[in-house]
Design a protein around this motif. Structure first.
Motif, PDB file in Angstrom:
ATOM      1  N   PRO A   1      97.846   5.620 115.270  1.00 19.62           N
ATOM      2  CA  PRO A   1      97.984   4.991 113.947  1.00 19.62           C
ATOM      3  C   PRO A   1      97.761   3.484 114.025  1.00 19.62           C
ATOM      4  CG  PRO A   1     100.138   5.594 114.841  1.00 19.62           C
ATOM      5  CD  PRO A   1      99.120   6.197 115.752  1.00 19.62           C
ATOM      6  N   GLY A   2      97.069   2.960 113.034  1.00 27.26           N
ATOM      7  CA  GLY A   2      96.828   1.529 112.961  1.00 27.26           C
ATOM      8  C   GLY A   2      95.591   1.053 113.688  1.00 27.26           C
ATOM      9  N   LEU A   3      94.923   1.950 114.431  1.00 24.68           N
ATOM     10  CA  LEU A   3      93.712   1.562 115.146  1.00 24.68           C
ATOM     11  C   LEU A   3      92.471   1.964 114.347  1.00 24.68           C
ATOM     12  CD1 LEU A   3      94.358   2.399 118.921  1.00 24.68           C
ATOM     13  CD2 LEU A   3      94.840   0.306 117.646  1.00 24.68           C
ATOM     14  N   ASN A   4      91.468   1.113 114.385  1.00 27.15           N
ATOM     15  CA  ASN A   4      90.176   1.389 113.764  1.00 27.15           C
ATOM     16  C   ASN A   4      89.139   1.413 114.880  1.00 27.15           C
ATOM     17  OD1 ASN A   4      87.990   1.702 112.103  1.00 27.15           O
ATOM     18  ND2 ASN A   4      88.074  -0.332 111.194  1.00 27.15           N
ATOM     19  N   ILE A   5      88.837   2.618 115.357  1.00 28.18           N
ATOM     20  CA  ILE A   5      87.989   2.785 116.549  1.00 28.18           C
ATOM     21  C   ILE A   5      86.566   3.141 116.137  1.00 28.18           C
ATOM     22  CG2 ILE A   5      87.710   4.017 118.729  1.00 28.18           C
ATOM     23  CD1 ILE A   5      90.725   4.718 118.533  1.00 28.18           C
ATOM     24  N   ARG A   6      85.608   2.364 116.640  1.00 24.41           N
ATOM     25  CA  ARG A   6      84.195   2.676 116.414  1.00 24.41           C
ATOM     26  C   ARG A   6      83.567   3.133 117.719  1.00 24.41           C
ATOM     27  NH1 ARG A   6      86.172  -2.011 113.449  1.00 24.41           N
ATOM     28  NH2 ARG A   6      84.967  -2.262 111.529  1.00 24.41           N
ATOM     29  N   ALA A   7      82.931   4.277 117.701  1.00 27.38           N
ATOM     30  CA  ALA A   7      82.144   4.730 118.850  1.00 27.38           C
ATOM     31  C   ALA A   7      80.805   4.006 118.821  1.00 27.38           C
ATOM     32  CB  ALA A   7      81.943   6.241 118.793  1.00 27.38           C
ATOM     33  N   LEU A   8      80.328   3.594 119.991  1.00 28.85           N
ATOM     34  CA  LEU A   8      79.090   2.829 120.079  1.00 28.85           C
ATOM     35  C   LEU A   8      77.977   3.662 120.712  1.00 28.85           C
ATOM     36  CD1 LEU A   8      80.481  -0.622 121.297  1.00 28.85           C
ATOM     37  CD2 LEU A   8      80.368   0.313 118.971  1.00 28.85           C
TER      38      LEU A   8
END
Length: 401
Positions: free
Chosen positions: A200-207
């Motif tokens: 929760p609270g993380l905004n993860i982008r896969a690259l």
């Protein structure tokens, strides 16, 4: 006279009976050992060749399966449950998304009134910097039931060994690359396994490689899932966007995909310092991630170092930045040949974060020290979980190349 005739007839019958018996005996002597069933349930003549007498028939057939799967096609039954049909459908659509998008784009050129829109779109593509500014994530897109079907195909699941502070930034290192990194798509690109609830609270982008954003329509599909380009500019923009903004990098890249074998755990990581350097420059903590089952989703042709296959694949990578693994999985209507992944459990486990102190100009010694710490943490993560989550034979030792 009648008695003489009867005796001659009796002798002729006796001779005929002996001849028939002799012929049956000859036929019987021509029959080899009985046919024994193979692992596919088909008959196999064990008498052919000496290897069958020395090796169990199941091992012989298993060897043939890996060398030429076309000899042992296993077709799926007609009464497959609807849930599994949906899962296969999801894999098919996701796996052919690039082809579908390019087909639609070129078909649009056959409609004259769409030409102005297409020209405007191509101009927009040229100037759009979204791939290096964090993408255009759509929560609606990421939460579609379609992705649940996709993840349940394996099935896939995400396990966190330690909670992550949403006030920090992180670089997740995913290993191994596999053929297509399906553990990333199942667990980090979509909400199929509950990513936002686990972190929760993380905004993860896969690259991914920036070249993937050069394909019309397909780039918008990737951007809507929150996927961004893997470059210094992209990583810096994401990690400097505030607390909780993080990215995931498949560190081994295209080179590691050539090592994706079901019985191997080889990671191209020994000299990969770039992601560690970026973590230090941006002050982002490092999180090791291992996808158990990733290498078991496909079978790959022999491409040992020094072979013409490996040389060809290396030249492709040097020229275009990506490579072409020669692989196969299963098909839509069969279980052992095609381009869909095998149905194998896919368990992705994240380790405890490695605290990294921010340094805008780190020395090589600092980078190597953090890199060594990361390798040790990843090795510990693998060793703790391989006994429970490794798919297939005895888990091998983790090797860095």
């Amino acid at each position: 006279m009648a008695t003489v005739v009867d005796n001659k007839t009796s002798k002729r019958n006796s001779i005929q009976t002996k001849e028939d018996s002799s012929k049956e005996s000859q036929k019987s002597s021509m029959v080899t050992e009985p046919l024994k069933p193979t692992i596919d349930g088909e008959a196999s003549d064990v008498s052919k060749g000496s290897s069958s007498a020395e090796t169990p028939i199941s091992e012989v057939c298993q060897k043939e399966f890996h060398t030429n799967p076309l000899k042992n096609i296993k077709f799926a039954p007609l009464n497959v449950p609807m849930a599994r049909r949906k899962q296969t459908f999801a894999q098919l659509i996701a796996g052919t998304a690039l082809g579908i998008s390019q087909t639609l784009f070129f078909m649009a050129f056959f409609v004259p009134f769409l030409w102005p829109i297409l020209i405007a779109y191509l101009a927009y593509m040229y100037f759009d910097e979204s791939p290096e500014t964090g993408g255009r994530k759509s929560e609606w897109m990421r939460r579609l039931p379609f992705w649940k079907w996709y993840a349940d195909y394996f099935p896939a699941r995400l396990i966190a060994e330690a909670p992550l502070d949403p006030e920090r930034n992180y670089i997740f290192g995913y290993h191994p690359h596999g053929i297509i990194s399906m553990g990333v798509f199942s667990n980090f690109v979509t909400e199929a396994t509950g990513l936002s609830g686990i972190f929760p609270g993380l905004n993860i982008r896969a690259l991914t490689l920036l070249v993937n954003f050069n394909f019309p329509f397909y780039r918008d599909y990737l951007l809507s899932l929150g996927i961004a380009g893997v470059s210094k500019k992209s990583i810096t923009n994401i990690l400097s966007s505030g607390p909780g903004n993080s990215c995931l990098i498949v560190v081994g890249g295209a080179e590691e995909s050539l090592e994706a074998k079901p019985d191997a755990a080889k990671l191209v990581l020994a000299r990969r310092y770039g992601f560690v350097r970026m973590a230090i420059i941006c002050g982002a903590d490092l999180v090791p991630v291992f996808g158990f089952g990733e290498n078991q989703l496909f079978d790959q042709a022999d491409n040992s170092v020094g072979s013409w296959t490996r040389d060809f694949q290396t030249r492709i990578k040097r020229t275009f930045g990506f490579t072409l693994p020669f692989f196969h999985g299963r098909g839509i209507f069969n279980y052992n040949f095609g381009l869909l992944p095998h149905r194998q459990p896919l368990t992705v486990i994240t380790g405890a974060p490695i605290r990294v102190e921010q340094n805008s100009n780190p020395s090589q010694e600092i980078v190597q020290a953090v890199h060594k710490q990361y390798l040790e943490a990843l090795t510990d993560l693998y060793n703790r979980n391989k006994g429970t989550h490794w798919v297939g034979s005895e888990p091998p030792e983790l090797t860095f190349i």
